[in-house]
Each structure stands twice: as C-alpha cells, then as structure tokens.
Design a protein around this motif. Structure first.
Motif, PDB file in Angstrom:
ATOM      1  N   ARG A  22       0.832  -1.201   0.000  1.00 47.21           N
ATOM      2  CA  ARG A  22       0.000   0.000   0.000  1.00 47.21           C
ATOM      3  C   ARG A  22       0.868   1.253   0.000  1.00 47.21           C
ATOM      4  N   PRO A  23       0.665   2.159  -0.945  1.00 44.16           N
ATOM      5  CA  PRO A  23       1.469   3.384  -0.996  1.00 44.16           C
ATOM      6  C   PRO A  23       0.961   4.416   0.003  1.00 44.16           C
ATOM      7  N   ALA A  24       1.194   4.146   1.291  1.00 48.27           N
ATOM      8  CA  ALA A  24       0.746   5.053   2.348  1.00 48.27           C
ATOM      9  C   ALA A  24       1.936   5.430   3.216  1.00 48.27           C
ATOM     10  N   ALA A  25       1.720   6.381   4.078  1.00 50.66           N
ATOM     11  CA  ALA A  25       2.799   6.854   4.949  1.00 50.66           C
ATOM     12  C   ALA A  25       3.275   5.750   5.887  1.00 50.66           C
ATOM     13  N   ASP A  26       2.356   4.938   6.396  1.00 54.90           N
ATOM     14  CA  ASP A  26       2.754   3.878   7.321  1.00 54.90           C
ATOM     15  C   ASP A  26       3.300   2.654   6.609  1.00 54.90           C
ATOM     16  N   GLY A  27       2.943   2.471   5.331  1.00 54.66           N
ATOM     17  CA  GLY A  27       3.475   1.373   4.541  1.00 54.66           C
ATOM     18  C   GLY A  27       2.971  -0.004   4.946  1.00 54.66           C
ATOM     19  N   THR A  28       1.867  -0.061   5.675  1.00 55.10           N
ATOM     20  CA  THR A  28       1.348  -1.350   6.115  1.00 55.10           C
ATOM     21  C   THR A  28       0.262  -1.836   5.171  1.00 55.10           C
ATOM     22  N   GLY A  29       0.172  -3.143   5.042  1.00 54.27           N
ATOM     23  CA  GLY A  29      -0.873  -3.747   4.247  1.00 54.27           C
ATOM     24  C   GLY A  29      -0.540  -3.831   2.769  1.00 54.27           C
ATOM     25  N   CYS A  30      -1.348  -4.613   2.087  1.00 54.05           N
ATOM     26  CA  CYS A  30      -1.200  -4.784   0.644  1.00 54.05           C
ATOM     27  C   CYS A  30      -2.523  -4.473  -0.026  1.00 54.05           C
ATOM     28  N   VAL A  31      -2.438  -4.143  -1.288  1.00 54.92           N
ATOM     29  CA  VAL A  31      -3.636  -3.898  -2.075  1.00 54.92           C
ATOM     30  C   VAL A  31      -3.600  -4.779  -3.321  1.00 54.92           C
ATOM     31  N   ARG A  32      -4.765  -5.103  -3.811  1.00 56.08           N
ATOM     32  CA  ARG A  32      -4.923  -5.857  -5.052  1.00 56.08           C
ATOM     33  C   ARG A  32      -5.391  -4.857  -6.105  1.00 56.08           C
ATOM     34  N   VAL A  33      -4.614  -4.683  -7.138  1.00 55.18           N
ATOM     35  CA  VAL A  33      -4.911  -3.716  -8.190  1.00 55.18           C
ATOM     36  C   VAL A  33      -5.256  -4.481  -9.462  1.00 55.18           C
ATOM     37  N   LEU A  34      -6.338  -4.071 -10.122  1.00 54.83           N
ATOM     38  CA  LEU A  34      -6.764  -4.675 -11.385  1.00 54.83           C
ATOM     39  C   LEU A  34      -6.739  -3.628 -12.486  1.00 54.83           C
ATOM     40  N   VAL A  35      -6.182  -3.996 -13.631  1.00 53.74           N
ATOM     41  CA  VAL A  35      -6.073  -3.088 -14.765  1.00 53.74           C
ATOM     42  C   VAL A  35      -6.591  -3.792 -16.015  1.00 53.74           C
ATOM     43  N   HIS A  36      -7.461  -3.103 -16.756  1.00 57.49           N
ATOM     44  CA  HIS A  36      -7.958  -3.612 -18.030  1.00 57.49           C
ATOM     45  C   HIS A  36      -7.267  -2.804 -19.122  1.00 57.49           C
ATOM     46  N   ALA A  37      -6.588  -3.467 -20.048  1.00 54.42           N
ATOM     47  CA  ALA A  37      -5.834  -2.753 -21.082  1.00 54.42           C
ATOM     48  C   ALA A  37      -5.731  -3.592 -22.350  1.00 54.42           C
ATOM     49  N   GLN A  38      -5.146  -2.985 -23.377  1.00 55.22           N
ATOM     50  CA  GLN A  38      -4.952  -3.644 -24.668  1.00 55.22           C
ATOM     51  C   GLN A  38      -4.001  -4.835 -24.550  1.00 55.22           C
TER      52      GLN A  38
END
Length: 113
Positions: A22-38
C-alpha cells in the motif's frame, strides 16, 4: 516484488492483477490492483504513469478471478483496487470490501489544522 497475473479475454485484451504494498505513509498492508488494457505492457504503463514506478509482472502466479474480471470490466476507468486480506490466516474470510477507483488510493492525505 509482488505477486500477480493476467488473463487474456476473448477479444484479445487483458486484465492484469497485481498485489502491491500500500502506498501510504505507514506502509502497512497490501492492495490488489486490477487493470484492463490492450496488452500487459500497456496495463503496466498505466500504473507507472500514475506514479507506481516499480511495478513489474513476472509470471502468472496470481491471475485475476472471474469475479475480479467482471468488476474491472464494469468500471468506467478499467483500473480499480481494494485491500488484500491477511495472507497468514488459515481459513480466509470471504472478501466483502468493495472495489474502489485508483484515484482514492493515490490521493494525498490533506493536512488537518
């Protein structure tokens, strides 16, 4: 760096899923990012253009699930995220958190007086 994967759709486009810190100040946790592209390269370029510079897709260890594909295809931006449940849990609970637009993840916190 991060687990991820992709799925090629019948029309030739792809959905890329990445687990990122996670791009946060504390840096804790993870995120799942989904991208739709060519294609995969364009999906990663979309993330890099948003400021997530060190994003790479190596392998296909964690491809998007059918529910994740449906979620990203129905979002107008084609770029969504949600927090990733703790991986240390033996019997993970079903994820009930909603998908959010990427703007809410990258938004800088405002200083409060």
């Amino acid at each position: 760096m991060a687990a991820g994967g992709f799925c090629r759709l019948p029309n030739g486009r792809v959905v890329v899923a990445l687990n990122l810190p996670r791009p946060a100040a504390d840096g804790t946790g993870c995120v799942r990012v989904l991208v739709h592209a060519q294609n995969r390269a364009r999906a990663l370029t979309r993330l890099r253009n948003l400021g997530l510079r060190a994003v790479y897709l190596r392998g296909n260890a964690a491809p998007p699930t059918p529910d994740e594909i449906t979620a990203v295809l129905h979002h107008p931006d084609g770029l969504i995220w949600r927090t990733e449940p703790d991986s240390g849990v033996l019997a993970p609970e079903p994820v009930t958190e909603l998908w959010r637009p990427i703007r809410s993840l990258l938004r800088r916190p405002t200083a409060q007086a």
